[in-house]
Write a protein that holds these residues in place. Structure first.
Motif, PDB file in Angstrom:
ATOM      1  N   THR A 208      28.721  79.924  57.919  1.00  0.00           N
ATOM      2  CA  THR A 208      29.318  80.558  56.670  1.00  0.00           C
ATOM      3  C   THR A 208      28.608  81.638  56.167  1.00  0.00           C
ATOM      4  OG1 THR A 208      28.600  79.168  54.870  1.00  0.00           O
ATOM      5  CG2 THR A 208      30.075  78.178  56.127  1.00  0.00           C
ATOM      6  N   HIS A 210      29.231  84.851  53.334  1.00  0.00           N
ATOM      7  CA  HIS A 210      30.098  85.289  52.333  1.00  0.00           C
ATOM      8  C   HIS A 210      29.438  86.383  51.199  1.00  0.00           C
ATOM      9  CE1 HIS A 210      29.605  81.968  50.055  1.00  0.00           C
ATOM     10  NE2 HIS A 210      30.076  82.703  48.879  1.00  0.00           N
ATOM     11  N   ILE A 243      35.899  82.473  58.473  1.00  0.00           N
ATOM     12  CA  ILE A 243      35.572  83.624  57.689  1.00  0.00           C
ATOM     13  C   ILE A 243      36.349  83.828  56.464  1.00  0.00           C
ATOM     14  CG2 ILE A 243      37.012  85.068  58.992  1.00  0.00           C
ATOM     15  CD1 ILE A 243      34.788  87.309  59.086  1.00  0.00           C
ATOM     16  N   HIS A 244      35.386  84.109  55.417  1.00  0.00           N
ATOM     17  CA  HIS A 244      35.989  84.478  54.124  1.00  0.00           C
ATOM     18  C   HIS A 244      36.594  85.848  54.005  1.00  0.00           C
ATOM     19  CE1 HIS A 244      35.949  85.515  49.420  1.00  0.00           C
ATOM     20  NE2 HIS A 244      35.703  84.034  49.490  1.00  0.00           N
ATOM     21  N   ARG A 246      36.514  88.200  52.136  1.00  0.00           N
ATOM     22  CA  ARG A 246      35.777  89.346  51.726  1.00  0.00           C
ATOM     23  C   ARG A 246      34.899  89.698  53.014  1.00  0.00           C
ATOM     24  NH1 ARG A 246      32.985  90.404  47.104  1.00  0.00           N
ATOM     25  NH2 ARG A 246      30.863  91.687  47.337  1.00  0.00           N
ATOM     26  N   ALA A 247      34.443  88.682  53.746  1.00  0.00           N
ATOM     27  CA  ALA A 247      33.535  89.255  54.874  1.00  0.00           C
ATOM     28  C   ALA A 247      34.343  89.595  56.043  1.00  0.00           C
ATOM     29  CB  ALA A 247      32.889  87.871  55.315  1.00  0.00           C
ATOM     30  N   ARG A 248      35.738  89.011  56.232  1.00  0.00           N
ATOM     31  CA  ARG A 248      36.461  89.600  57.358  1.00  0.00           C
ATOM     32  C   ARG A 248      36.762  91.391  56.909  1.00  0.00           C
ATOM     33  NH1 ARG A 248      40.226  88.367  61.219  1.00  0.00           N
ATOM     34  NH2 ARG A 248      39.837  85.897  60.900  1.00  0.00           N
ATOM     35  N   SER A 287      25.467  79.955  51.646  1.00  0.00           N
ATOM     36  CA  SER A 287      26.078  79.242  50.437  1.00  0.00           C
ATOM     37  C   SER A 287      25.273  78.147  49.718  1.00  0.00           C
ATOM     38  CB  SER A 287      27.632  78.690  50.805  1.00  0.00           C
ATOM     39  OG  SER A 287      28.047  77.495  50.116  1.00  0.00           O
TER      40      SER A 287
END
Length: 369
Positions: A208, A210, A243-244, A246-248, A287
């Motif tokens: 993870t 993000h 994937i969050h 935002r990250a994508r 996280s």
């Protein structure tokens, strides 16, 4: 004020807050304590919000401000306005917030301006990185709160060092333990995510990433992904990356390649994600909440940051800091894969929510006498 049961308003707005405040909602239900829930809508994806309440078998929030994405100032300001109106209408005695988000800061400001008392769940966490908006939110909230529910004695010591009075601090453990204990069996019953991705008999890693400091700067994000790719190549670990959004978006904007040994999947609901964590060989994350959950679940964790506000996970050997340099990610992951599991959980025995609620009720009753 009702001396038998003060009215508690729980303010939340993101997925981690829903997870960590769910045990307190359940405790209020079990004791028939008067409470209401305000959802600010800070996370506005349905998969990160309403589905959590359904799946965790929680009552839907009483209010949803649907604030959505905006600048820090606009988002926080809109929340303060909405929360204040509700607190006045509800006649709230105590506002409970958890963590370090803009929802936490907004709930705290609205409550203190109305002379409501504030309880901060997970008080005393510090990364000592003042560039992080989350660090500022948690410090400001701690210094305004009336009840500081510190998860560990280490958190209590940090609060005392900042001059906060000891009679406001209660070492309760962390509701993350309550949540994992309450929901792990639910996840094994309800989730089919392992079958969906063909993971029943397969070792895999979970990724993870993000946080703004990792995904908003092209070189940092590129280094992080290169590190994950090298882990796959050199250590033979295949990763799943829920994937969050935002990250994508940043991945596409920067034109970055997905690591060869990584499968991108959509954001997972909590029970599916808990099942993925429980069965992972290793977790790579930026996280804070995932660091805690991995520690409780006995899964080795590598933190893709230079600091952590969960040092207890480092102390017990459940977690190690790697930053985002590719060679450090490979070396740290190799070390953590080989580490012996069975470390002591530093975050309590799963009764944190009951302790928090009991503390508030007793304190409120004493004040009313």
């Amino acid at each position: 004020m009702n001396t038998q049961s003060p009215h508690i308003t729980i303010v939340l707005g993101t997925r981690p807050e829903i997870i960590k405040l769910a045990p307190i909602i359940r405790a209020c239900e079990a004791r028939s304590t008067s409470y209401s829930v305000i959802h600010t809508g800070q996370h506005y994806s349905k998969n990160l919000n309403e589905v959590f309440f359904d799946q965790l078998e929680l009552p839907q929030p009483d209010y949803n401000l649907a604030v959505g994405s905006a600048s820090h100032g606009e988002q926080t300001g809109e929340m303060i306005i909405g929360i204040e109106e509700i607190l006045l209408e509800e006649g709230t005695d105590v506002v409970l917030v958890q963590g370090d988000t803009n929802s936490v800061l907004a709930g705290t400001i609205a409550a203190t301006k109305l002379d409501c008392e504030v309880g901060h769940v997970e008080a005393g966490l510090r990364s000592f990185d003042r560039d992080m908006p989350e660090e500022k939110n948690r410090v400001l909230t701690d210094h305004a709160a009336d009840y500081l529910f510190a998860p560990t004695e280490q958190s209590e010591a940090l609060l005392l060092e900042e001059g906060l009075p000891k009679d406001r601090i209660y070492v309760t453990g962390n509701t993350v333990v309550d949540a994992v204990h309450q929901n792990r069996e639910l996840a094994s019953q309800k989730s089919s995510v392992l079958e969906e991705f063909g993971l029943n008999d397969t070792e895999y890693g979970l990724l993870t990433a993000h946080r703004a400091e990792n995904v908003d700067e092209k070189n940092t994000f590129m280094n992080l992904l290169e590190g994950v790719e090298r882990v796959g190549e050199e250590l033979g670990v295949e990763f799943l990356y829920p994937i969050h959004p935002r990250a994508r978006g940043q991945l596409e904007e920067f034109g970055l390649q997905i690591p060869e040994h990584t499968q991108i999947i959509p954001p997972q609901d909590y029970l599916d994600f808990l099942q993925l964590q429980s069965n992972a060989k290793v977790i790579l994350t930026d996280s804070g909440g995932v660091q805690e959950e991995a520690c409780v679940l006995n899964v080795p964790c590598v933190t893709l940051r230079e600091n952590t506000e969960r040092p207890e996970t480092l102390d017990v050997g459940a977690n190690c800091l790697a930053g985002t340099a590719p060679h450090e990610i490979v070396e740290t992951t190799n070390m953590m894969i080989q580490t012996e599991r069975g470390w002591e959980n530093p975050f309590g025995d799963g009764t944190t929510a009951k302790m928090i609620l009991q503390t508030i009720i007793q304190s409120q009753q004493q004040e009313a006498v």
